[in-house]
Each structure stands twice: as structure tokens, then as C-alpha cells.
Write an enzyme that holds these catalytic residues in place. Structure first.
Site, PDB file in Angstrom:
ATOM      1  N   GLY A   1     -18.070 -41.623 -37.189  1.00  0.00           N
ATOM      2  CA  GLY A   1     -19.492 -41.489 -36.883  1.00  0.00           C
ATOM      3  C   GLY A   1     -20.333 -42.633 -37.397  1.00  0.00           C
ATOM      4  O   GLY A   1     -21.244 -43.110 -36.712  1.00  0.00           O
TER       5      GLY A   1
ATOM      6  N   ARG B   1      -6.962 -43.719 -46.059  1.00  0.00           N
ATOM      7  CA  ARG B   1      -8.256 -43.795 -46.747  1.00  0.00           C
ATOM      8  C   ARG B   1      -8.079 -43.944 -48.255  1.00  0.00           C
ATOM      9  O   ARG B   1      -8.862 -44.626 -48.911  1.00  0.00           O
ATOM     10  CB  ARG B   1      -9.110 -42.563 -46.430  1.00  0.00           C
ATOM     11  CG  ARG B   1      -9.807 -42.669 -45.091  1.00  0.00           C
ATOM     12  CD  ARG B   1     -10.780 -41.560 -44.834  1.00  0.00           C
ATOM     13  NE  ARG B   1     -11.609 -41.884 -43.673  1.00  0.00           N
ATOM     14  CZ  ARG B   1     -12.422 -41.029 -43.073  1.00  0.00           C
ATOM     15  NH1 ARG B   1     -12.524 -39.782 -43.517  1.00  0.00           N
ATOM     16  NH2 ARG B   1     -13.141 -41.404 -42.028  1.00  0.00           N
TER      17      ARG B   1
ATOM     18  N   GLY C   1     -12.154 -43.127 -34.458  1.00  0.00           N
ATOM     19  CA  GLY C   1     -10.875 -42.470 -34.708  1.00  0.00           C
ATOM     20  C   GLY C   1      -9.813 -42.729 -33.657  1.00  0.00           C
ATOM     21  O   GLY C   1      -8.684 -43.119 -33.978  1.00  0.00           O
TER      22      GLY C   1
ATOM     23  N   LYS D   1     -16.234 -39.467 -22.249  1.00  0.00           N
ATOM     24  CA  LYS D   1     -17.549 -39.131 -21.702  1.00  0.00           C
ATOM     25  C   LYS D   1     -18.598 -40.199 -21.944  1.00  0.00           C
ATOM     26  O   LYS D   1     -18.711 -40.741 -23.036  1.00  0.00           O
ATOM     27  CB  LYS D   1     -18.041 -37.812 -22.315  1.00  0.00           C
ATOM     28  CG  LYS D   1     -17.194 -36.601 -21.909  1.00  0.00           C
ATOM     29  CD  LYS D   1     -17.783 -35.329 -22.484  1.00  0.00           C
ATOM     30  CE  LYS D   1     -16.984 -34.111 -22.023  1.00  0.00           C
ATOM     31  NZ  LYS D   1     -17.567 -32.853 -22.561  1.00  0.00           N
TER      32      LYS D   1
END
Length: 401
Positions: free
Chosen positions: A376, A35, A353, A196
Site C-alpha cells: 500500500g 522482511r 505484492g 482492475k
């Protein structure tokens, strides 16, 4: 449309640069500089053009209080090392300490301010806190797409006080996402995997309406297979979401989106490194075993279709990639997509990620058209949600002068 650095002369200006310096740390040392390195082009350009570059960022979750282990000071030092240039540090991001540090700056200087989340006003998007931040700059530049799904003071609030621009990293991210989902070259395929279905319901619902082919892998594919009536043995799945899986399949038919599920899987009795495995058809999963990777026939079938695809979006590894041999499907598909991208045949955009980690482990991350470091924010964009930090950049407040 967001304004970029091409539309402003930054010489002599105090530039408040919202970065994402929320990097992995261990015992006070930065363990992954990705980053920091991705931020360098924007900082270097601003510095070389004679701006006073004032870097803002959050780090971790100090909950509005000063937590010394969450200081940005060691990250400022890492930035100086990466840039091979002095980087000053101020022990606060607002008030006298920050104001004095900014006042000392010469054109081209770089200053990192302390963790914005040391103040409760950051996450509350408190107007007074946003005004105190804005007081330090002449213009605002957001280069933190990964934080732009948060309506926080340093992401949204500052932009109500100062002319706002996209940094080079933000500009590249928005361009890549527009290529992938805004006005893509078709046919478009999306690969969505993960453990999931429940965490990706909004994503799947948005994608069936936007892409031509939707490939579902990972443990979430087990839920779809079980919903179709297959016995998935001891595989991880979500029984309470079988109806939801069937609804997504129906929606795909209505929207003309081809939904692809595994036709074979790699199974094992235990989830552990180098466990004994076998490849079986999805109709033949033993009751005492669990599916831990997509099978070779499934991967080969999709790879054979790559020549007809123009754009690929990838979110989530196909199997339990951290543990060998359950990384095989992800590696094989990554290699094929990397080659097609390198040859200029497709536009490939990946994010999230686990996706970034899997592609790095496979060794093909540098061959994607664009690999988003945002977690996110990338998911929310793919879900079709409005990102507050991106919207804030499109507001035309005033001219500089």
C-alpha cells in the site's frame, strides 16, 4: 529531507526502531523471512554502535485487543536466528512490563516489544499511547516504509516526542523512489498491470503526468481495449470504466505520455493450469475465450525499445502469472529488464505484492535496481500521495542531548 543514522551518535542511546514484522506465518512459524532479513542491516549497525535497540511493530489486525496467535514472540525468535544473536522479548509494548525490559538492557542489546496493535491507541494515533511508547526511548528510527502510509502512533505519534531518523531500509527505499519518480533519468517508462483499473485510477492519473511511456498490461488492459471498441470475449474487464479509460488516454495525449496497450494476447477458454491456448491479435479475440496474458509480439515490441529508456517503474504482472503458461510475458520482460539493469543501462524499480512475487518466481528479483516490499505504501507514493510516516521524519524537533 529525512535525517539518517549518519547524523546521530547512537552509542548508549535507547533507540525505538519502528520495523515491519508483519510477516507471513503458518502454525506459529514464519514462512517468509524477507522482511526480517531486510531489517537486519539497520539493527546490526545500531547494535554494533552500542545502541539499545528496541523494536516496535504491528502484526495482523487484532483490533486493539490481545490475540495470542498475533504475538510477535515467534517473530522475535526468528529475528534472533537470522541475526545469530540473542533477542529479548517483552510481553507488552508500553507500561511496567516494557519499561522493566528496557531498563535491563545493556549497550548493544536487542529487544522486541509486543504487537503495538494490541492497544487501540495504536491505530487511533492516541497522543497518550504515543507518549507512553516515546517514554521508552531517546530517539526514534523509522525503518518501516511499508507501514508509513498509516498515521498510527508508532509511525507518526512517537516522532512528535523524540528526534526522528530514517533507518537504512527506509533510506534505501526513499532514494530508490526519488530515482524513479522524483528526479529520474529520462525517458521514464512505467509498467502498470493488475486485474482492475478501479484499484489504480489515482496511480494512472499521476503517472500520465510524470512518465514518458505508460505500458498497461494484465486484465486492466482489457478494459482499455474494450473502451476502444475491441471485442474482448469473456476476458475480465470493467464495462462501467470505459469512459474513465478513454479519459486517461486523452490525458496521456495532453501530457505527452505515450500509452502502450497490448497488440496481441494469449487466450484460453478456461483459466486453469496448462489450458490449451493460442495467441491472437487484440482485434481477433474469440467471443468464447478470455485474454490471460500479454502476447509475445507486444512484449518483443517493448523489449526492442528498452535501449531508449533510462528509468523503469513496474507495478503488476502482465498476466495471470501464478498459473502457467500465463507467466510467459512477465518472465520475458523481467529477463530483459534484469539484463539491462545488470549492464547499467537503466534504473529499474518495482513494487507491490504481486510484482514482487512475479519477479521472484521469474528468478530476476535480485537484478532490479530496487524491489520494494511495501504494498500500500508503494502504491500511495506512486499515486503522488503524502505518506504520514515519511513526513514525520522531516520534522526537526530538537537536538539530542
Amino acid at each position: 529531507m529525512s535525517k539518517t543514522l549518519d547524523q546521530v551518535n547512537v552509542t548508549g542511546l535507547r533507540v525505538l526502531l519502528r520495523a515491519d514484522l508483519n510477516v507471513p506465518m503458518h502454525e506459529g512459524k514464519v514462512t517468509d523471512l524477507t522482511r526480517v532479513e531486510r531489517l537486519v542491516p539497520t539493527i546490526r549497525e545500531l547494535s554494533e554502535k552500542g545502541a539499545k535497540v528496541i523494536v516496535l511493530s504491528h502484526f495482523d489486525r487484532p483490533k486493539g485487543k490481545r490475540v495470542e496467535s498475533m504475538s510477535l514472540k515467534p517473530i522475535a525468535e526468528a529475528l534472533a536466528t537470522v541475526m545469530n544473536k540473542p533477542v529479548a522479548f517483552a510481553d507488552d509494548c508500553v507500561g511496567p512490563v516494557a519499561e522493566e525490559a528496557v531498563a535491563k538492557m545493556q549497550n548493544g542489546d536487542i529487544l522486541v516489544l509486543e504487537n503495538t496493535r494490541f492497544h487501540a491507541g495504536e491505530e487511533e494515533n492516541n497522543p497518550e499511547f504515543a507518549a507512553a511508547l516515546a517514554k521508552l526511548g531517546d530517539i526514534y528510527v523509522n525503518d518501516a516504509f511499508s507501514a508509513s502510509h498509516r498515521a498510527h502512533a508508532s509511525v507518526v505519534g512517537i516522532a512528535t516526542h523524540l528526534p526522528a531518523f530514517a533507518g537504512r531500509l527506509m533510506q534505501a527505499e526513499l532514494h530508490a523512489l526519488e530515482q524513479a519518480l522524483g528526479t529520474p533519468a529520462r525517458p521514464v517508462a512505467a509498467i502498470v498491470a493488475g486485474s482492475k483499473v478501479s484499484t489504480k485510477l489515482d496511480l494512472l492519473a499521476n503517472l500520465v503526468a510524470k512518465v514518458d511511456i505508460l505500458v498497461i498490461g494484465g486484465a486492466m488492459a482489457n478494459t482499455f481495449l474494450a473502451a476502444e471498441g475491441y471485442n474482448v470475449g469473456k476476458s475480465l474487464q470493467e464495462p462501467d470504466l470505459h469512459d474513465t479509460a478513454r479519459e486517461i488516454q486523452k490525458a496521456a495525449v495532453v501530457k505527452g505520455c505515450e500509452l502502450i496497450l497490448p497488440r496481441d494476447v494469449v487466450v484460453a477458454e478456461k483459466f486453469e493450469a496448462n489450458a490449451p491456448t493460442k495467441v491472437v491479435k487484440v482485434s481477433e479475440i474469440p467471443s468464447n475465450m478470455m485474454a490471460l496474458d500479454v502476447g509475445p509480439a507486444t512484449v518483443a515490441a517493448f523489449i526492442n525499445r528498452l535501449p531508449e529508456i533510462k528509468t523503469i517503474i513496474w507495478n503488476g504482472p502482465l498476466g495471470a502469472f501464478e498459473t502457467k503458461p500465463f507467466d510467459a510475458a512477465t518472465n520475458a520482460l523481467a529477463q530483459a529488464i534484469a539484463l539491462a539493469t545488470k549492464e547499467g543501462k537503466i534504473v529499474s524499480v518495482g513494487g507491490g505484492g504481486d510484482t514482487v512475487s512475479a519477479l521472484k518466481l521469474a528468478g530476476y528479483h535480485e537484478h532490479m535496481t530496487y524491489l520494494s516490499g511495501a504494498g500500500g505504501a508503494f502504491l500511495e507514493w506512486m499515486e503522488g500521495k503524502v505518506l504520514p510516516g515519511v513526513i514525520a521524519l522531516s520534522k526537526d524537533l530538537s537536538n539530542i542531548g
